[in-house]
Design a protein around this motif. Structure first.
Motif, short mmCIF file in Angstrom:
data_model
loop_
_atom_site.label_atom_id
_atom_site.label_comp_id
_atom_site.label_asym_id
_atom_site.label_seq_id
_atom_site.Cartn_x
_atom_site.Cartn_y
_atom_site.Cartn_z
N ARG A 91 0.85 -1.18 0.00
CA ARG A 91 0.00 0.00 0.00
C ARG A 91 0.89 1.23 0.00
O ARG A 91 2.02 1.19 0.47
N THR A 100 -4.33 9.06 3.96
CA THR A 100 -5.13 8.42 2.92
C THR A 100 -4.31 7.35 2.21
O THR A 100 -3.32 7.67 1.55
N THR A 139 -3.78 4.08 -0.50
CA THR A 139 -4.25 3.62 -1.81
C THR A 139 -3.57 2.31 -2.17
O THR A 139 -2.43 2.05 -1.79
N ARG A 178 -3.83 1.55 -5.49
CA ARG A 178 -3.77 1.77 -6.93
C ARG A 178 -2.35 2.13 -7.35
O ARG A 178 -2.01 3.29 -7.53
N PRO A 228 -4.49 9.59 -4.79
CA PRO A 228 -5.88 9.70 -4.34
C PRO A 228 -6.26 11.16 -4.07
O PRO A 228 -5.39 12.01 -3.89
#
Length: 81
Positions: free
Chosen positions: A26, A32, A34, A36, A50
């Motif tokens: 991650r 925050t 993500t 992705r 993000p």
């Protein structure tokens, strides 16, 4: 990092360079997280930024063993678009 600025809406892609990035689970921007991201090699990953409120945040990489240490070079400033 390939850039130090992003819009608050997120969505841009940045490149992170380091060691042992092939074990990334991650990436965290401030508070925050993500999932992705794409592992390009053991030393490079690309990450979809993000959305976040306007401020400067630390960027940390997380794997199964630990979080990367915060550094002055791994900071991203979110700005209103």
């Amino acid at each position: 990092m390939s850039t130090s600025r992003s819009s608050t809406g997120g969505g841009s892609t940045i490149t992170l360079h380091g060691r042992h990035l092939d074990t990334t689970a991650r990436v965290v921007f401030g508070s925050t997280g993500t999932y992705r991201f794409t592992i390009r090699s053991a030393s490079t990953i690309t990450v979809r930024v993000p959305a976040h409120r306007a401020q400067t945040v630390g960027v940390q990489v997380v794997n199964a063993w630990a979080w990367s240490a915060p550094t002055a070079r791994a900071r991203l400033t979110y700005m209103q678009a």
